[in-house]
Design a protein around this motif. Structure first.
Motif, short mmCIF file in Angstrom:
data_model
loop_
_atom_site.label_atom_id
_atom_site.label_comp_id
_atom_site.label_asym_id
_atom_site.label_seq_id
_atom_site.Cartn_x
_atom_site.Cartn_y
_atom_site.Cartn_z
N GLN A 101 35.91 60.85 38.38
CA GLN A 101 34.67 60.36 38.98
C GLN A 101 34.98 59.46 40.16
O GLN A 101 35.82 58.57 40.08
N THR A 102 34.29 59.72 41.29
CA THR A 102 34.38 58.87 42.48
C THR A 102 32.95 58.53 42.89
O THR A 102 31.99 58.97 42.26
N GLN A 103 32.80 57.83 43.99
CA GLN A 103 31.48 57.48 44.50
C GLN A 103 30.71 58.71 44.98
O GLN A 103 29.49 58.67 45.14
N PHE A 104 31.44 59.82 45.21
CA PHE A 104 30.79 61.04 45.70
C PHE A 104 30.33 61.95 44.56
O PHE A 104 29.56 62.88 44.80
N GLY A 105 30.83 61.74 43.36
CA GLY A 105 30.48 62.57 42.21
C GLY A 105 31.71 62.83 41.36
O GLY A 105 32.67 62.06 41.35
#
Length: 185
Positions: free
Chosen positions: A163-167
């Motif tokens: 999981q990252t800030q983009f999805g």
């Protein structure tokens, strides 16, 4: 004059003769060394600067220089990787979907590319089968970098979901150039 006083000048004369003989022997050895130095090839002769002879040959200096350059390049070259990814936006249901995809793909780069083209919301997924190309450590967001450059992540495997800030991402590592392992597990 006592016997003792006569022996002191004699001792000085003997000592002086010994020193002179040692100096002459040393000079002869130096001359012989200089002659033998010129008989040797240039790269293995000692370096002479004026009247000073350094115990180094040009080949020694070259070897130290090349070794220093290799060490410098080894410790300053950055780690790189070539990877592809599948990006999906959403919450926990997306994570479950990616886990199912991961089982279906089973470390096959062709299946990974097909899934990236079909499901990824990233533009690289639609056009290049999820390929991100070659990138350096620190070029991606920290969770992505940590997943790719981790010592546990092997080339030719699918890792994730991450999981990252983009999805949520599934990542396929095509190759890694591990110069230094800077990522702390």
């Amino acid at each position: 004059m006592s016997l003792r006083k006569r022996h002191i000048p004699n001792a000085i004369i003997v000592f002086t003769c010994i020193v002179i003989k040692l100096v002459l022997i040393q000079a002869a050895e130096n001359e012989q060394t200089q002659k033998s130095q010129y008989e040797r090839p240039f790269l293995v002769r000692d370096i002479s600067i004026g009247n000073v002879n350094l115990p180094l040959s040009p080949i020694t200096v070259i070897i130290f220089g090349v070794s220093g350059l290799i060490l410098y390049r080894t410790f300053t070259k950055q780690t790189t990787a070539v990877a592809s990814h599948i990006l999906l936006e959403g919450a926990d249901e997306v994570k479950e979907k990616l886990l199912k995809m991961k089982k279906e793909i089973d470390n096959d780069p062709v299946k990974f590319g097909e899934c990236a083209a079909k499901y990824s919301v990233c533009p690289s997924g639609k056009t290049a089968n999820g390929s991100l190309g070659k990138f350096k450590l620190g070029a991606m967001v920290p969770p992505f970098d940590k997943a790719v450059f981790s010592l546990k992540s092997k080339v030719g495997t699918v890792i994730g979901p991450v999981q990252t800030q983009f999805g949520w991402h599934l990542i396929y590592i095509h190759s890694k150039d591990e110069q230094r392992s800077l990522v702390v597990e």
